[in-house]
Design a protein around this motif. Structure first.
Motif, PDB file in Angstrom:
ATOM      1  N   LYS A 161     -14.248   2.277 -10.323  1.00  0.00           N
ATOM      2  CA  LYS A 161     -13.412   1.406  -9.505  1.00  0.00           C
ATOM      3  C   LYS A 161     -13.737   1.547  -8.033  1.00  0.00           C
ATOM      4  N   GLU A 162     -13.962   2.794  -7.583  1.00  0.00           N
ATOM      5  CA  GLU A 162     -14.222   3.006  -6.164  1.00  0.00           C
ATOM      6  C   GLU A 162     -15.584   2.457  -5.766  1.00  0.00           C
ATOM      7  N   LYS A 163     -16.557   2.549  -6.645  1.00  0.00           N
ATOM      8  CA  LYS A 163     -17.862   1.960  -6.334  1.00  0.00           C
ATOM      9  C   LYS A 163     -17.760   0.440  -6.225  1.00  0.00           C
ATOM     10  N   LYS A 164     -16.973  -0.171  -7.132  1.00  0.00           N
ATOM     11  CA  LYS A 164     -16.784  -1.618  -7.061  1.00  0.00           C
ATOM     12  C   LYS A 164     -16.079  -2.007  -5.774  1.00  0.00           C
ATOM     13  N   ALA A 165     -15.102  -1.193  -5.359  1.00  0.00           N
ATOM     14  CA  ALA A 165     -14.379  -1.489  -4.117  1.00  0.00           C
ATOM     15  C   ALA A 165     -15.310  -1.427  -2.921  1.00  0.00           C
ATOM     16  N   GLU A 166     -16.218  -0.424  -2.931  1.00  0.00           N
ATOM     17  CA  GLU A 166     -17.173  -0.323  -1.831  1.00  0.00           C
ATOM     18  C   GLU A 166     -18.123  -1.515  -1.815  1.00  0.00           C
ATOM     19  N   GLU A 167     -18.544  -1.964  -3.009  1.00  0.00           N
ATOM     20  CA  GLU A 167     -19.430  -3.115  -3.083  1.00  0.00           C
ATOM     21  C   GLU A 167     -18.729  -4.373  -2.591  1.00  0.00           C
ATOM     22  N   ASN A 168     -17.452  -4.517  -2.977  1.00  0.00           N
ATOM     23  CA  ASN A 168     -16.696  -5.682  -2.530  1.00  0.00           C
ATOM     24  C   ASN A 168     -16.530  -5.695  -1.020  1.00  0.00           C
ATOM     25  N   THR A 169     -16.285  -4.492  -0.447  1.00  0.00           N
ATOM     26  CA  THR A 169     -16.155  -4.404   1.005  1.00  0.00           C
ATOM     27  C   THR A 169     -17.458  -4.784   1.698  1.00  0.00           C
ATOM     28  N   LEU A 210      -6.672   6.462   2.942  1.00  0.00           N
ATOM     29  CA  LEU A 210      -7.949   6.508   3.661  1.00  0.00           C
ATOM     30  C   LEU A 210      -8.983   5.582   3.039  1.00  0.00           C
ATOM     31  N   PHE A 211      -8.894   5.391   1.733  1.00  0.00           N
ATOM     32  CA  PHE A 211      -9.887   4.559   1.054  1.00  0.00           C
ATOM     33  C   PHE A 211      -9.714   3.080   1.377  1.00  0.00           C
ATOM     34  N   GLN A 212      -8.570   2.713   1.940  1.00  0.00           N
ATOM     35  CA  GLN A 212      -8.332   1.318   2.334  1.00  0.00           C
ATOM     36  C   GLN A 212      -8.847   1.015   3.740  1.00  0.00           C
ATOM     37  N   GLN A 213      -9.313   2.038   4.442  1.00  0.00           N
ATOM     38  CA  GLN A 213      -9.801   1.839   5.797  1.00  0.00           C
ATOM     39  C   GLN A 213     -11.166   1.140   5.771  1.00  0.00           C
ATOM     40  N   LYS A 214     -11.467   0.403   6.837  1.00  0.00           N
ATOM     41  CA  LYS A 214     -12.731  -0.319   6.923  1.00  0.00           C
ATOM     42  C   LYS A 214     -13.883   0.583   7.337  1.00  0.00           C
ATOM     43  N   ASN A 215     -13.565   1.699   7.995  1.00  0.00           N
ATOM     44  CA  ASN A 215     -14.606   2.634   8.427  1.00  0.00           C
ATOM     45  C   ASN A 215     -15.233   3.316   7.200  1.00  0.00           C
ATOM     46  N   GLN A 216     -16.535   3.095   7.020  1.00  0.00           N
ATOM     47  CA  GLN A 216     -17.208   3.616   5.831  1.00  0.00           C
ATOM     48  C   GLN A 216     -17.248   5.150   5.809  1.00  0.00           C
ATOM     49  N   THR A 217     -17.345   5.770   6.973  1.00  0.00           N
ATOM     50  CA  THR A 217     -17.368   7.235   7.032  1.00  0.00           C
ATOM     51  C   THR A 217     -16.046   7.825   6.553  1.00  0.00           C
ATOM     52  N   ILE A 218     -14.935   7.223   6.997  1.00  0.00           N
ATOM     53  CA  ILE A 218     -13.621   7.699   6.548  1.00  0.00           C
ATOM     54  C   ILE A 218     -13.459   7.506   5.052  1.00  0.00           C
ATOM     55  N   ARG A 219     -13.927   6.366   4.547  1.00  0.00           N
ATOM     56  CA  ARG A 219     -13.827   6.115   3.108  1.00  0.00           C
ATOM     57  C   ARG A 219     -14.672   7.119   2.319  1.00  0.00           C
ATOM     58  N   TYR A 220     -15.854   7.427   2.835  1.00  0.00           N
ATOM     59  CA  TYR A 220     -16.754   8.344   2.127  1.00  0.00           C
ATOM     60  C   TYR A 220     -16.151   9.744   2.021  1.00  0.00           C
ATOM     61  N   TYR A 221     -15.489  10.180   3.094  1.00  0.00           N
ATOM     62  CA  TYR A 221     -14.903  11.524   3.096  1.00  0.00           C
ATOM     63  C   TYR A 221     -13.396  11.510   2.798  1.00  0.00           C
ATOM     64  N   SER A 222     -12.905  10.439   2.195  1.00  0.00           N
ATOM     65  CA  SER A 222     -11.463  10.334   1.932  1.00  0.00           C
ATOM     66  C   SER A 222     -10.971  11.437   0.992  1.00  0.00           C
ATOM     67  N   GLN A 223     -11.757  11.748  -0.046  1.00  0.00           N
ATOM     68  CA  GLN A 223     -11.339  12.814  -0.968  1.00  0.00           C
ATOM     69  C   GLN A 223     -11.366  14.186  -0.287  1.00  0.00           C
ATOM     70  N   ALA A 224     -12.376  14.409   0.557  1.00  0.00           N
ATOM     71  CA  ALA A 224     -12.480  15.696   1.246  1.00  0.00           C
ATOM     72  C   ALA A 224     -11.293  15.908   2.190  1.00  0.00           C
ATOM     73  N   ILE A 225     -10.962  14.876   2.960  1.00  0.00           N
ATOM     74  CA  ILE A 225      -9.821  14.986   3.876  1.00  0.00           C
ATOM     75  C   ILE A 225      -8.529  15.181   3.101  1.00  0.00           C
ATOM     76  N   LEU A 285       0.834  -1.203   0.000  1.00  0.00           N
ATOM     77  CA  LEU A 285       0.000   0.000   0.000  1.00  0.00           C
ATOM     78  C   LEU A 285       0.866   1.248   0.000  1.00  0.00           C
ATOM     79  N   LEU A 286       1.931   1.241   0.811  1.00  0.00           N
ATOM     80  CA  LEU A 286       2.826   2.392   0.857  1.00  0.00           C
ATOM     81  C   LEU A 286       3.479   2.625  -0.494  1.00  0.00           C
TER      82      LEU A 286
END
Length: 410
Positions: free
Chosen positions: A387-395, A81-96, A26-27
């Motif tokens: 891609k990001e929608k698919k990742a969210e669905e997979n999660t 941030l998008f790799q985190q399991k917390n859905q709120t963090i993932r949702y606001y990953s671009q904003a942060i 990831l790094l």
């Protein structure tokens, strides 16, 4: 049974080894993506600016480095941030990511907090927010809303340019000096602190011309000036379109060339008409006899130069909101500059307010990245909605599988 246990032990050890490599992978991906975005943003700004100015200055390098750092850090942060399991963090990953990137960019180049850039970002951010509520839908349903905004902006910008040019951004003032088409001595006479020039502004006409003939000559000369401005800009857009794989067919190339000619003609006609109407619509002032008697004061100019904004109707419908945002930026900037002249204490709080507004605007804009130009979001930042929608669905599917398996394991 022994062989089965050995297989399970081997598989568990392989999974544990793979999990150990996940953070390093990831790094590496974050660094690669961040470096790619950094390089693209640096070239995207430094190359055209150095070509326009004929040299590569330190200020260009600093600004390019700041913008590139914004893009690189935003992309790397978003990936993390998008790799985190917390859905709120993932949702606001671009904003942060946008807020953090803007903070670093301001630390590199404090000049990013200048008025026009911050205001332009803030207007775009406000448009993104308004599109999601009832008030924004109400504004969108108002007929010719961008044209109305252009008329209001024109009344502020053009009146300030004629009477108090110090209230305008100096770069935009040079633009108006070129396309305004009047001699320097005429503009100096019209400006304060000189006494207001009486209407019908005979000073602006060429000798031996009437208001109509002078307007026609001015419009034709303005077309030539405007074509020299818009021609190169649309050539760049044309080349960018030709390099895309979907535009390799003969039909697509023909459509691009037709759009190129149409865009140059319509934009040139718009700019020439904008400036021509600003000078020839002074007849509207006679609807206000008191203002007409006072001459070309700031208030009197506002009561007729607003008509220049009607030229927006000559532009393509999809370009009108962008033109309105662009001109509103300089109109708001001129109002702020005038307020600073009246109250100098505002100059001390401007950097603080600009920094907060820029960081907040960048957060909002990246949160609504699908509404931003594809050149920035897809090519530079590499954001991909699919891609990001698919990742969210997979999660989500993984969570459901784990939930369904847990009772069995118990």
């Amino acid at each position: 049974f022994m062989s089965q246990e050995q297989d399970e032990t081997v598989s568990r050890s392989q999974l544990a080894a793979a999990e150990k490599h996940v953070p390093s992978m990831l790094l590496k991906s974050m660094l690669d993506a961040g470096a790619s975005s950094f390089g693209k943003a640096f070239v995207l700004y430094a190359l055209p600016m150095s070509l326009l100015r004929g040299e590569l200055k330190k200020t260009i390098l600093r600004r390019a480095s700041a913008l590139a750092a914004f893009m690189g850090i935003a992309k790397a942060t978003q990936m993390c941030l998008f790799q985190q399991k917390n859905q709120t963090i993932r949702y606001y990953s671009q904003a942060i990511a946008g807020g953090l990137g803007a903070t670093i960019a301001l630390a590199i180049d404090k000049g990013l907090g200048y008025n026009t850039l911050v205001i332009w970002f803030a207007i775009r951010a406000a448009r993104c927010l308004l599109e999601e509520n009832i008030f924004g839908q109400f504004l969108n349903n108002i007929p010719h809303m961008p044209t109305a905004v252009m008329c209001l902006s024109a009344s502020q910008i053009l009146s300030a340019w004629v009477r108090y040019p110090v209230d305008l951004d100096q770069g935009y003032r040079k633009f108006l000096d070129i396309h305004g088409g009047r001699p320097r001595w005429v503009m100096q006479r019209l400006g304060a602190p000189n006494s207001p020039v009486p209407y019908p502004l005979l000073i602006i006409r060429k000798p031996g011309t009437s208001a109509v003939s002078d307007g026609i000559q001015f419009f034709l000369a303005g077309l030539k000036r405007a074509s020299r401005l818009y021609g190169p800009l649309y050539v760049v857009a044309l080349l960018f379109g030709l390099f895309q794989a979907k535009n390799r067919s003969t039909q697509r190339i023909g459509k691009l060339l037709l759009n190129f000619v149409s865009n140059v003609v319509r934009s040139s006609v718009f700019l020439s008409a904008y400036c021509t109407i600003a000078w020839t619509a002074f007849g509207l002032i006679y609807l206000f006899p008191h203002s007409a008697a006072r001459g070309a004061t700031l208030v009197s100019l506002r009561r007729h130069v607003w008509a220049a904004g009607l030229a927006t109707l000559l532009e393509r419908k999809e370009r009108r909101p962008e033109l309105a945002s662009y001109c509103a930026t300089y109109a708001i900037d001129s109002v702020w500059r005038r307020m600073e002249r009246i109250n100098p204490r505002l100059t001390k709080i401007q950097p603080f307010l600009a920094s907060i507004l820029l960081i907040a605007s960048c957060s909002i804009l990246l949160h609504h990245y699908n509404k931003q130009p594809a050149l920035v979001t897809k090519w530079v930042l590499g954001f991909d909605t699919v891609k990001e929608k698919k990742a969210e669905e997979n999660t989500g599917n993984e969570g459901e599988v784990q939930a369904s398996e847990s009772p069995i394991q118990v």
